[in-house]
Design a protein around this motif. Structure first.
Motif, PDB file in Angstrom:
ATOM      1  N   UNK A   1       0.846  -1.185   0.000  1.00 45.77           N
ATOM      2  CA  UNK A   1       0.000   0.000   0.000  1.00 45.77           C
ATOM      3  C   UNK A   1       0.883   1.236   0.000  1.00 45.77           C
ATOM      4  N   UNK A   2       0.903   1.940  -1.120  1.00 42.42           N
ATOM      5  CA  UNK A   2       1.685   3.171  -1.185  1.00 42.42           C
ATOM      6  C   UNK A   2       1.010   4.278  -0.385  1.00 42.42           C
ATOM      7  N   UNK A   3      -0.320   4.277  -0.320  1.00 45.96           N
ATOM      8  CA  UNK A   3      -1.011   5.325   0.432  1.00 45.96           C
ATOM      9  C   UNK A   3      -0.752   5.196   1.936  1.00 45.96           C
ATOM     10  N   UNK A   4      -0.668   3.961   2.448  1.00 49.63           N
ATOM     11  CA  UNK A   4      -0.381   3.736   3.867  1.00 49.63           C
ATOM     12  C   UNK A   4       1.111   3.552   4.127  1.00 49.63           C
ATOM     13  N   UNK A   5       1.897   3.474   3.071  1.00 50.79           N
ATOM     14  CA  UNK A   5       3.336   3.229   3.143  1.00 50.79           C
ATOM     15  C   UNK A   5       3.641   1.977   3.955  1.00 50.79           C
ATOM     16  N   UNK A   6       2.945   0.881   3.587  1.00 51.66           N
ATOM     17  CA  UNK A   6       3.142  -0.394   4.284  1.00 51.66           C
ATOM     18  C   UNK A   6       3.190  -1.555   3.300  1.00 51.66           C
ATOM     19  N   UNK A   7       4.052  -2.507   3.625  1.00 54.04           N
ATOM     20  CA  UNK A   7       4.085  -3.790   2.940  1.00 54.04           C
ATOM     21  C   UNK A   7       3.371  -4.773   3.859  1.00 54.04           C
ATOM     22  N   UNK A   8       2.422  -5.551   3.322  1.00 54.48           N
ATOM     23  CA  UNK A   8       1.662  -6.512   4.125  1.00 54.48           C
ATOM     24  C   UNK A   8       2.036  -7.922   3.696  1.00 54.48           C
ATOM     25  N   UNK A   9       2.358  -8.754   4.673  1.00 53.15           N
ATOM     26  CA  UNK A   9       2.673 -10.158   4.426  1.00 53.15           C
ATOM     27  C   UNK A   9       1.730 -11.020   5.243  1.00 53.15           C
ATOM     28  N   UNK A  10       1.087 -11.976   4.601  1.00 51.73           N
ATOM     29  CA  UNK A  10       0.233 -12.941   5.291  1.00 51.73           C
ATOM     30  C   UNK A  10       0.970 -14.275   5.308  1.00 51.73           C
ATOM     31  N   UNK A  11       1.339 -14.720   6.518  1.00 49.23           N
ATOM     32  CA  UNK A  11       2.131 -15.930   6.693  1.00 49.23           C
ATOM     33  C   UNK A  11       1.228 -17.143   6.875  1.00 49.23           C
ATOM     34  N   UNK A  12       1.737 -18.351   6.545  1.00 50.48           N
ATOM     35  CA  UNK A  12       0.944 -19.583   6.668  1.00 50.48           C
ATOM     36  C   UNK A  12       0.417 -19.860   8.082  1.00 50.48           C
ATOM     37  N   UNK A  13       1.077 -19.320   9.102  1.00 46.07           N
ATOM     38  CA  UNK A  13       0.621 -19.549  10.478  1.00 46.07           C
ATOM     39  C   UNK A  13      -0.540 -18.632  10.867  1.00 46.07           C
ATOM     40  N   UNK A  14      -1.055 -17.845   9.902  1.00 50.99           N
ATOM     41  CA  UNK A  14      -2.185 -16.967  10.153  1.00 50.99           C
ATOM     42  C   UNK A  14      -1.800 -15.554  10.554  1.00 50.99           C
ATOM     43  N   UNK A  15      -0.535 -15.317  10.752  1.00 52.08           N
ATOM     44  CA  UNK A  15      -0.063 -13.997  11.168  1.00 52.08           C
ATOM     45  C   UNK A  15      -0.041 -13.045   9.981  1.00 52.08           C
ATOM     46  N   UNK A  16      -0.547 -11.830  10.204  1.00 49.62           N
ATOM     47  CA  UNK A  16      -0.426 -10.775   9.202  1.00 49.62           C
ATOM     48  C   UNK A  16       0.586  -9.768   9.715  1.00 49.62           C
ATOM     49  N   UNK A  17       1.544  -9.449   8.885  1.00 50.70           N
ATOM     50  CA  UNK A  17       2.626  -8.555   9.267  1.00 50.70           C
ATOM     51  C   UNK A  17       2.559  -7.317   8.383  1.00 50.70           C
ATOM     52  N   UNK A  18       2.639  -6.146   9.000  1.00 53.65           N
ATOM     53  CA  UNK A  18       2.653  -4.885   8.257  1.00 53.65           C
ATOM     54  C   UNK A  18       3.979  -4.206   8.534  1.00 53.65           C
ATOM     55  N   UNK A  19       4.714  -3.935   7.463  1.00 54.21           N
ATOM     56  CA  UNK A  19       6.044  -3.344   7.581  1.00 54.21           C
ATOM     57  C   UNK A  19       6.052  -1.978   6.922  1.00 54.21           C
ATOM     58  N   UNK A  20       6.538  -0.993   7.659  1.00 50.52           N
ATOM     59  CA  UNK A  20       6.602   0.382   7.202  1.00 50.52           C
ATOM     60  C   UNK A  20       7.660   0.539   6.107  1.00 50.52           C
ATOM     61  N   UNK A  21       7.327   1.237   5.032  1.00 48.49           N
ATOM     62  CA  UNK A  21       8.262   1.431   3.919  1.00 48.49           C
ATOM     63  C   UNK A  21       9.564   2.088   4.368  1.00 48.49           C
ATOM     64  N   UNK A  22       9.465   3.135   5.192  1.00 48.63           N
ATOM     65  CA  UNK A  22      10.671   3.846   5.633  1.00 48.63           C
ATOM     66  C   UNK A  22      11.568   2.911   6.449  1.00 48.63           C
ATOM     67  N   UNK A  23      10.963   2.140   7.345  1.00 44.80           N
ATOM     68  CA  UNK A  23      11.758   1.216   8.166  1.00 44.80           C
ATOM     69  C   UNK A  23      12.373   0.109   7.302  1.00 44.80           C
TER      70      UNK A  23
END
Length: 97
Positions: free
Chosen positions: A9-31
């Motif tokens: 998401x460029x508007x939220x500046x986040x990369x989202x990863x959905x892992x097989x264990x059900x965890x959703x991870x949101x990573x900030x573009x700047x970080x």
């Protein structure tokens, strides 16, 4: 372990990863840019320095590389390939709050 889904998401500046264990991870573009695993950025961090990153930087392209992702940033940086285990440990585990 590869994620089941990847979203950017460029508007939220986040990369989202959905892992097989059900965890959703949101990573900030700047970080993500600050934590780039390329040799040049790692060398900066090993010297106790941090790469200067504009707070407006965005991930503009995501390229799967089999063992991870190549992220291309709006500042032109494209040298880092982020292995899946590296990405998985970047964000803290969800707290459930």
């Amino acid at each position: 372990m590869n994620p089941l889904a990847i979203g950017n998401s460029r508007s939220k500046q986040q990369l989202r990863l959905n892992w097989p264990d059900g965890r959703e991870q949101r990573l900030d573009h700047v970080e993500l840019r600050r934590q780039c695993p390329c040799s040049q950025c790692r060398a900066f961090r090993l010297r106790g320095m941090a790469p200067l990153v504009d707070d407006r930087v965005q991930v503009v392209e995501v390229n799967a590389q089999g063992y991870g992702l190549q992220l291309i940033f709006s500042d032109g940086h494209d040298r880092g390939i982020y292995p899946w285990p590296y990405l998985a440990q970047l964000a803290p585990e969800p707290t459930g709050i």
